[in-house]
Design an enzyme around this catalytic site. Structure first.
Site, mmCIF file in Angstrom:
data_model
loop_
_atom_site.group_PDB
_atom_site.id
_atom_site.type_symbol
_atom_site.label_atom_id
_atom_site.label_comp_id
_atom_site.label_asym_id
_atom_site.label_seq_id
_atom_site.Cartn_x
_atom_site.Cartn_y
_atom_site.Cartn_z
ATOM 1 N N VAL A 1 -29.376 15.724 -13.499
ATOM 2 C CA VAL A 1 -29.311 14.778 -12.272
ATOM 3 C C VAL A 1 -30.507 15.160 -11.357
ATOM 4 C CG1 VAL A 1 -28.250 13.923 -10.239
ATOM 5 C CG2 VAL A 1 -27.318 13.442 -12.638
ATOM 6 N N CYS A 2 -30.992 14.232 -10.674
ATOM 7 C CA CYS A 2 -32.276 14.651 -9.328
ATOM 8 C C CYS A 2 -33.220 15.762 -10.068
ATOM 9 C CB CYS A 2 -31.289 15.203 -8.380
ATOM 10 S SG CYS A 2 -31.976 15.048 -6.913
#
Lengths: 275, 275
Positions: free
Chosen positions: B145-146
């Site tokens: 994520v991210c």
């Protein structure tokens, strides 16, 4: 946690916390030329936000809004009776930065996170209720997410207000003198309450906009890339449908019973007559 | 954190963690008759999920997906080089449950959270890259994520795959051999990558559904009351518009430069020729 740990290490942990708290906004949002995040001060006039933590709390109830308030550069304080870390449902312990005594007396925001079993314990705890009633009386904003709504209600802070909470306990709000409004975030004068768990993000953006204007809140939304796209439509009882809701209710009758008992007791203490 | 703290207290903290990790699902989801959450075992056949934590990580990148995996009763392990708590951008320290050595060799899910400055450090750290490359080679799912997407990319795990990451760094994915696809959650074979920060919730629900079926994921969504309702439409560069994006870019040129340098170096190591 033993007393020994308390004494020996909490100073060091506090230092860590202090350093971390001084990180500018999200780690992804450091200013040019200082990418390693040399310590940046919280502005001296930053709003004072006290977030109650409690044993058995649900981590995301806190982390969602705190992520927003942190990028807003609010002066966020994590508050509990003492500095023994409380354990969250994820097993990640979180330590208060301020005890009840250390928490400033006049707050911009009083916030209470949820996690039902922890909330119920707090609803039966005179120290917690006294702290919330005291700070809540003067705070510019009195707020909650998830079952935290029950707890501020038990402290008498929702008498005569519209409010919401985790969908599993909204039926208990009237026992505490509140009127349940079926919205993700409910504002009534200086009360702002959010629905369950993940509603904390929506709540905190809305509160930030109220306090510092829409542009500031929009900026946070972009930093957190908050353009949610859940793969299903199943986040409310209405979306989930009666069968799934009944299935879930069945698994939590013991807990629901305890929540009701705590709410009834609190309502009685508050002298609320049920209409 | 000093060595002394390490020795004296991490055992106690580990106990806390272990107790917490055994909490059943969310605190709001305890079975009837056992509402205080007497320790419930993670099922012995639960998927093994290793979540990399790292200093300067962004807390919600981890807490969002972990909240979902916890309710799914996955066997979640927080993994880092050692058990010195890493500090997040919120100032909340998080301790690994497993070192690299202790982490099982065959994982169901390898997950990497973001937080750009921490990610950059890790992209330049041979130990972290070797760990990720090793576990990623055999893991059933390789996920992020991210800015965690940059890190699994730097470990060579996105070569030839579609992927996404935090919007501020998606232009760097091709340097690591990946093709950026502009979606909240991108799946390509056994890779699943999420956009910035809050995309972790959408990602984890989607992965849970892939692993255990839609009904299980829907149940989690209802427990977390995930029916998001952001007050504004400002969660992507497109929604925010060019002026707001330019303003934000201006504040992070130093950081962006470092991210690009780390990605170029990693790409060179991986022998990626830019098309």
């Amino acid at each position: 946690m033993t007393k020994e740990i308390d004494r020996r290490t909490l100073l060091a942990i506090s230092t860590l916390l202090a350093t971390g708290a001084a990180f500018p906004a999200a780690a992804d949002d450091k200013p040019t030329g200082d990418p390693r995040g040399a310590i940046m001060e919280i502005p001296p006039d930053a709003p004072k936000v006290a977030m109650l933590i409690h044993p058995k709390m649900v981590a995301i109830d806190l982390i969602g809004p705190m992520s927003v308030f942190n990028i807003m550069r609010f002066n966020v304080q994590l508050v509990w009776k003492d500095k023994t870390p409380v354990t969250t449902e994820l097993g990640i312990p979180i330590q208060a930065t301020h005890t009840f005594e250390e928490c400033p007396s006049d707050l911009d925001v009083l916030f209470v996170a949820g996690g039902l079993m922890g909330t119920i314990d707090c609803m039966n705890d005179p120290d917690v209720l006294a702290f919330l009633a005291d700070r809540g009386e003067r705070a510019k904003w009195v707020t909650s997410v998830c079952t935290g709504g029950l707890l501020i209600g038990a402290a008498g802070l929702l008498k005569g207000y519209d409010a919401t909470a985790n969908w599993t306990v909204t039926d208990l709000l009237p026992l505490l003198g509140a009127r349940h409004v079926d919205k993700r975030v409910v504002r009534d004068r200086n009360r702002m309450t959010g629905a369950g768990a993940t509603a904390g993000l929506d709540f905190a953006l809305e509160l930030s906009a109220e306090m510092k204007g829409e542009e500031a809140a929009r900026r946070v939304q972009l930093i957190l890339e908050y353009a949610p796209a859940p793969p299903f439509s199943n986040g409310t009882p209405k979306q989930a449908g009666p069968q799934r809701v009944a299935e879930m209710r069945k698994r939590r009758t013991g807990m629901d019973r305890q929540a009701r008992a705590a709410a009834e007791l609190a309502g009685k203490r508050l002298g609320i007559s049920r209409g």
